[in-house]
Every structure is written in C-alpha cells, then in structure tokens.
Design a protein around this motif. Sequence first.
Motif, PDB file in Angstrom:
ATOM      1  N   GLY A   3     -27.783  -2.453  27.961  1.00  0.00           N
ATOM      2  CA  GLY A   3     -28.288  -2.987  29.240  1.00  0.00           C
ATOM      3  C   GLY A   3     -28.367  -4.502  29.273  1.00  0.00           C
ATOM      4  O   GLY A   3     -27.527  -5.212  28.705  1.00  0.00           O
TER       5      GLY A   3
ATOM      6  N   ARG B 234     -25.757  -7.652  28.153  1.00  0.00           N
ATOM      7  CA  ARG B 234     -25.116  -8.438  29.217  1.00  0.00           C
ATOM      8  C   ARG B 234     -25.447  -9.920  29.054  1.00  0.00           C
ATOM      9  O   ARG B 234     -24.573 -10.788  29.135  1.00  0.00           O
TER      10      ARG B 234
ATOM     11  N   TYR C 213     -30.647   8.434  35.779  1.00  0.00           N
ATOM     12  CA  TYR C 213     -31.547   7.457  35.186  1.00  0.00           C
ATOM     13  C   TYR C 213     -32.498   6.980  36.267  1.00  0.00           C
ATOM     14  O   TYR C 213     -32.183   6.095  37.047  1.00  0.00           O
TER      15      TYR C 213
ATOM     16  N   ASP D 114     -30.446   6.308  42.417  1.00  0.00           N
ATOM     17  CA  ASP D 114     -31.542   5.383  42.677  1.00  0.00           C
ATOM     18  C   ASP D 114     -31.073   4.361  43.719  1.00  0.00           C
ATOM     19  O   ASP D 114     -30.348   3.413  43.389  1.00  0.00           O
TER      20      ASP D 114
ATOM     21  N   ARG E  58     -28.651  -8.427  44.385  1.00  0.00           N
ATOM     22  CA  ARG E  58     -29.423  -9.390  43.582  1.00  0.00           C
ATOM     23  C   ARG E  58     -28.577  -9.963  42.436  1.00  0.00           C
ATOM     24  O   ARG E  58     -28.523 -11.175  42.230  1.00  0.00           O
ATOM     25  N   PHE E  59     -27.871  -9.093  41.718  1.00  0.00           N
ATOM     26  CA  PHE E  59     -27.047  -9.589  40.602  1.00  0.00           C
ATOM     27  C   PHE E  59     -25.915 -10.475  41.123  1.00  0.00           C
ATOM     28  O   PHE E  59     -25.608 -11.505  40.531  1.00  0.00           O
TER      29      PHE E  59
ATOM     30  N   ARG F 270     -40.891  -2.209  44.330  1.00  0.00           N
ATOM     31  CA  ARG F 270     -39.617  -2.336  43.600  1.00  0.00           C
ATOM     32  C   ARG F 270     -38.650  -3.211  44.392  1.00  0.00           C
ATOM     33  O   ARG F 270     -37.913  -4.006  43.822  1.00  0.00           O
TER      34      ARG F 270
END
Length: 471
Positions: free
Chosen positions: A28, A32, A95, A163, A172-173, A203
């Motif tokens: 994760g 990265r 997940y 999700d 956002r990324f 969230r």
Amino acid sequence: MREFLSSNIFKTISEVAEIEGVDVYVIGGFVRDIFLHRKSKDIDIVVVGSGIDFARQVAKHLRSKQVSYFKNFGTAQLKHNEWDIEFVGARKESYRLDSRKPIVENGTLEDDQKRRDFTINALALSLNKSNFGELLDPFNGLNDLKQGIIRTPLEPTTTFSDDPLRMLRAIRFATQLNFSIEDKSLAAIEQMANRLTIVSVERIMDEINKMMMADIPSTGWLLLDNTGLLPYILPELSAMKGVENRNGIMHKDNFYHTLQVLDNLATKSDDLWLRWAALLHDIGKPKTKKFIPGQGWTFHGHDFLGAKMIPEVFRKHKLPLNEKMKFVQKMVLLHLRPITLSQEEVTDSAIRRLLFDAGDDINSLMTLCEADITSKNDMTVKKHLSNFRIVRKKLKEIEEKDAIRNFQPPISGQLIMDTFGLSPCKEIGIIKNRIKDAILDGEIRNDFNEAYSLMLKTAEELGLKPTKPIG
Ligand code: CTP
C-alpha cells in the motif's frame, strides 16, 4: 528495495515471519511512497494467515504494550518508535474499512492486492527471508506510478462498489500527485457518483482535506464537478456555478473565480483553514445576487450572509466547530474590508478599525484578500496589489504606534461602576464604546489617563456623578 527496509522494525517482522512460517508483505501507501520519494510513518502489513495472531507475536518480540486488536475487522495496530503499523490478514473478499460485517474469507497475497483501490496502492514488498525486498506487482502499478496514472486493479465499477469512497480517493490522489485518472475509471465515477451517498461525511472530509492541501487544489474541485460528485460533497459550491446575462450584462462565474482564489492562496499559505476560507469566501453570493438596472449585478451583503452560513456548513460537513470555524467565519466576514480600504484614501482610523476587528488574524486576512484579486486585466491586478502594499505598510505603522491588534480597553466596566456607584446597566456599555471609538478614530491615544478623562466627560453628559473622589 532492501535499503528502504533497513529499519529494525522490518527485520523484526521478517524474523517473526520466519519463526511462525507465514508469508508477510509490506503493502500500500508505504511502498508507493518509497517510489515517490515521500517519507511515510504508516506501515501496512499483509499476512497470509491471521493478521491478529501475527501482530501478537511481533508485539511479544518487541515487548510492546502499544498494540490494539480489532477482532471484527481482523486487524491489529501497533505503535513502535516513530512507526504506526497495521496488520491485516490477506483477504479474498472486498477490502472494506467501514464494513460492519467481519470479513472472514482468507486469501492469497494476490487476492488481497486485487481488492485494493488502485494499482499504485497495490504494490507489495516481501519481508520473507527467501526473497526479502522483492517487489510483487501483478497489476503493473509501478508502471502506472511512473506514467502518473490512477487505475483500479479490477473493473472500476467492481473496485468502486466495494467502497464508493474510492471514487473520491481517485480524485484526491490525482490532485495530490498530479496524476491523471484513466478514462474507464473516470467514466465509472460519472456513472456511479450517487453511490457516494452511502459513505460517511467524516471519511469524505478526510479525503477533501488531503485534497485541499495539494499544490493546485482546484484540480480536484474541477474533477469533482466534471464527474458529478460535487453536489454530493459541497452543494454550496455547486450553487456558485453559472453566469447570468441580463441585457448583455454578465457577472463572473463565482465557482471558477473561487477556484482561482483558492489556487492563488495555495501558493502563499499551507494553512488548511485559510484555504477553506478561500473556498468559502463567496458562498453568500448566490443568495444575495441582484440585478439593479443602471448598476448591473450586485452581491450586497454577501460577506455578512456568507459568514452567517459558515457554522451550518461546518456542522453539516462535520468540520470542526471550534476556533477553526470561527477563524473561517471571520475571514469570510472581513474579506471585503482591505479591498475597500485600498480603493479609498487610507485613513489611520480605518486601519485601526481593521486591526481591531481582525486581531491576530490580520496577516491571514491580507493574504486572502491578495489572493482574491483575479482580474484578467494585468494593470488592475498590479494596481490593487500595490494599494495592498500601502495598506500593509500602514497596518505595520499603526500597530507599532497604537498596539490595537490585541486591544484591551484601558477602562474596565468595573472601574466605571466603582467610580459612579453603578450596578450593571446600559450606561457602562455606552461609556466603554465611546472610549473604544475615540481610540480607534484617533481622538485619544490608547492610554489610561486620556481614556479616564473621556470616561468622566461622557458620564457627565449622561448625567452621572462620581461617588468616589476622582484620582
Ligand atoms: N485502501 C483501499 N481502499 C480504501 C482505502 C485504503 O484499498 N478505500 C488500501 C490501499 O491499498 C491503501 C491502503 O489501504 O494504500 C492504506 O490506506 P490509507 O492509509 O487510507 O491511504 P494511503 O494509501 O496510505 O495514503 P495516504 O497516506 O496519502 O492517506
């Protein structure tokens, strides 16, 4: 890769994996961030087996008591020195961080990788002795990282259904890393935008706050708008979109103007709440918009109305209701003051009043106002900025001379009551205000004796007589 895993914590985990005979990987964001040359203190560990049992062994090895177990989620969290480590068993099923149902089905490392959000977040490094430091990258995440692409490991609709927050995470990324979202994922976001309604506001705001701290935050807001997510996140901002035309007279599109202000501000300040103030400074505009013949479009009072709207916006979006909210509210309320000042002849008295109202936040306010100048005409921008320089200089001079910024009234209500034998009553407020105004208007100095004389004079006008000898 081995050099990035040189910390003792990875050695310990590797040793415990060897003793326990399980396969363990770091996965994760941490992996990265190694490739992005960003330092991360959060480590996610995937165990092919039970994450909780493995964490227990690691904690024992480290003699650590700073460990918590979340049986429902099958995860454990351990804090060690500067590290925050999360352990989880490899999963076959989705997940879901917010799922109330326990996830029971165990899987392989690859099962786990494919249920993650993006290929760039599914990279894993082995911590097993036999291939310590080997990169496991079944979805070409490293290539996407090099190319600057956000892509889901599975069909985007599947990954986003697991999700829906991931739709926002993609944006956002993309904003944070200056990456682009591959077309299929972008199309899936458009198609599934309304699924964001099942995600908790907390969230959502976590992601938005990260997005707001990017170098060019408008990238994210524009993507949210283009994909149709914006109305589910901040409808107050959607309401600012659009231009109206009356007899050929148009006003500027306040949505795009706001984004420009936000980007301007982001080049000047890393203060998250000042960035929020930039985003919200004109939210009062849609409701105050009026067309006045002969005058054109006006937004009178949008500063007051906008400031009034802030507590509700913060409450609804679960932003903090403390001094951060008050700060944003103050910025919204005062955002027109410096510009009005810079257009008029700057009097000392107006400067004192601005200092009094803005207090310690005066620099933030000036920064916001400078960012608010978005005219296409270079000359206009230059003129405003040079006027602002004069305002800033004056602010400094007056502050040095009069210390208005943390203004404490030189005469207290108690002294007024004692001098004139009063109980609490409206005359005390009248006298105090008179003194404050006189100081701000420069009639008297911010000095006890001058204020005391004015107190006596005002009281006399009000028909009050001292009950104590004057001293
Ligand atoms: N993850 C996921 N789906 C989510 C959230 C997280 O698949 N909705 C996975 C990703 O593999 C992610 C990891 O969990 O890399 C850790 O998530 P998080 O700590 O939220 O984010 P990071 O990727 O570490 O990024 P940042 O530190 O910038 O928040």
